[in-house]
Write a protein that holds these residues in place. Sequence first.
Motif, PDB file in Angstrom:
ATOM      1  N   SER A  70       0.554  -1.359   0.196  1.00  0.00           N
ATOM      2  CA  SER A  70      -0.130  -0.128   0.140  1.00  0.00           C
ATOM      3  C   SER A  70       0.923   1.159  -0.162  1.00  0.00           C
ATOM      4  O   SER A  70       0.150   2.266  -0.362  1.00  0.00           O
ATOM      5  CB  SER A  70      -0.582   0.110   1.115  1.00  0.00           C
ATOM      6  OG  SER A  70      -0.450   0.061   1.975  1.00  0.00           O
ATOM      7  N   ILE A  96       1.059   3.748  -3.009  1.00  0.00           N
ATOM      8  CA  ILE A  96       0.911   5.490  -2.317  1.00  0.00           C
ATOM      9  C   ILE A  96       2.096   5.978  -3.018  1.00  0.00           C
ATOM     10  O   ILE A  96       1.594   7.380  -3.863  1.00  0.00           O
ATOM     11  CB  ILE A  96       1.007   6.168  -1.273  1.00  0.00           C
ATOM     12  CG1 ILE A  96      -0.849   5.221  -0.210  1.00  0.00           C
ATOM     13  CG2 ILE A  96       1.125   8.012  -0.542  1.00  0.00           C
ATOM     14  CD1 ILE A  96      -0.706   5.149   1.103  1.00  0.00           C
ATOM     15  N   THR A 116      -3.481  15.511  -3.747  1.00  0.00           N
ATOM     16  CA  THR A 116      -4.886  15.506  -2.478  1.00  0.00           C
ATOM     17  C   THR A 116      -5.872  15.559  -3.031  1.00  0.00           C
ATOM     18  O   THR A 116      -7.215  15.844  -2.541  1.00  0.00           O
ATOM     19  CB  THR A 116      -4.471  16.763  -1.580  1.00  0.00           C
ATOM     20  OG1 THR A 116      -4.412  17.814  -3.149  1.00  0.00           O
ATOM     21  CG2 THR A 116      -3.299  17.375  -0.264  1.00  0.00           C
ATOM     22  N   ALA A 119      -9.345  11.098  -2.597  1.00  0.00           N
ATOM     23  CA  ALA A 119      -9.980  10.561  -1.821  1.00  0.00           C
ATOM     24  C   ALA A 119      -9.344   9.106  -1.188  1.00  0.00           C
ATOM     25  O   ALA A 119      -8.888   8.115  -1.936  1.00  0.00           O
ATOM     26  CB  ALA A 119     -11.066  11.051  -1.331  1.00  0.00           C
ATOM     27  N   GLU A 120      -9.428   8.828   0.361  1.00  0.00           N
ATOM     28  CA  GLU A 120      -8.838   7.983   0.554  1.00  0.00           C
ATOM     29  C   GLU A 120      -8.984   6.716  -0.151  1.00  0.00           C
ATOM     30  O   GLU A 120      -8.523   5.625  -0.754  1.00  0.00           O
ATOM     31  CB  GLU A 120      -8.763   7.602   2.024  1.00  0.00           C
ATOM     32  CG  GLU A 120      -7.680   6.985   2.799  1.00  0.00           C
ATOM     33  CD  GLU A 120      -8.285   6.992   4.419  1.00  0.00           C
ATOM     34  OE1 GLU A 120      -8.116   6.106   4.761  1.00  0.00           O
ATOM     35  OE2 GLU A 120      -8.502   8.334   4.711  1.00  0.00           O
ATOM     36  N   ASP A 121     -10.747   6.639  -0.662  1.00  0.00           N
ATOM     37  CA  ASP A 121     -11.861   5.715  -0.883  1.00  0.00           C
ATOM     38  C   ASP A 121     -11.160   5.674  -2.802  1.00  0.00           C
ATOM     39  O   ASP A 121     -10.746   4.467  -3.253  1.00  0.00           O
ATOM     40  CB  ASP A 121     -12.252   6.077  -0.831  1.00  0.00           C
ATOM     41  CG  ASP A 121     -13.082   6.406   0.700  1.00  0.00           C
ATOM     42  OD1 ASP A 121     -12.959   5.500   1.029  1.00  0.00           O
ATOM     43  OD2 ASP A 121     -14.638   6.668   0.490  1.00  0.00           O
ATOM     44  N   ASP A 122     -10.921   6.921  -3.017  1.00  0.00           N
ATOM     45  CA  ASP A 122      -9.471   6.463  -4.955  1.00  0.00           C
ATOM     46  C   ASP A 122      -8.427   5.823  -4.348  1.00  0.00           C
ATOM     47  O   ASP A 122      -8.564   4.382  -5.548  1.00  0.00           O
ATOM     48  CB  ASP A 122      -9.340   7.593  -5.213  1.00  0.00           C
ATOM     49  CG  ASP A 122     -11.014   8.857  -5.332  1.00  0.00           C
ATOM     50  OD1 ASP A 122     -12.192   7.660  -5.411  1.00  0.00           O
ATOM     51  OD2 ASP A 122     -11.178   9.792  -5.107  1.00  0.00           O
ATOM     52  N   ILE A 123      -7.577   5.900  -3.240  1.00  0.00           N
ATOM     53  CA  ILE A 123      -5.716   5.121  -3.533  1.00  0.00           C
ATOM     54  C   ILE A 123      -6.400   3.824  -2.958  1.00  0.00           C
ATOM     55  O   ILE A 123      -5.504   2.503  -3.315  1.00  0.00           O
ATOM     56  CB  ILE A 123      -5.724   5.611  -2.272  1.00  0.00           C
ATOM     57  CG1 ILE A 123      -5.363   6.791  -3.209  1.00  0.00           C
ATOM     58  CG2 ILE A 123      -4.345   5.169  -2.788  1.00  0.00           C
ATOM     59  CD1 ILE A 123      -4.428   8.165  -2.272  1.00  0.00           C
ATOM     60  N   GLY A 124      -7.807   3.301  -1.922  1.00  0.00           N
ATOM     61  CA  GLY A 124      -7.797   2.257  -1.904  1.00  0.00           C
ATOM     62  C   GLY A 124      -8.136   1.048  -3.058  1.00  0.00           C
ATOM     63  O   GLY A 124      -8.314  -0.138  -2.710  1.00  0.00           O
TER      64      GLY A 124
END
Length: 58
Positions: free
Chosen positions: A13, A17, A32, A35-40
């Motif tokens: 992970s 990133i 930025t 979103a966290e969901d996009d990366i996840g």
Amino acid sequence: MEADLAYGYGLTSLDIIMLMSGICQDAGVPLTALAEDDIGALKTPADIVAVLGQKAPA
């Protein structure tokens, strides 16, 4: 484009990133903007292209 980033390329992970940081810089998309969901949700290179396509300036 459909190979799994974790299993096919061995990315963790943190690696994903770091990869996205460089790709976003090259594409002119601030990290930025993701979103966290996009990366996840990034599982394949095709996912990266799709997310950047949504976030890239017109």
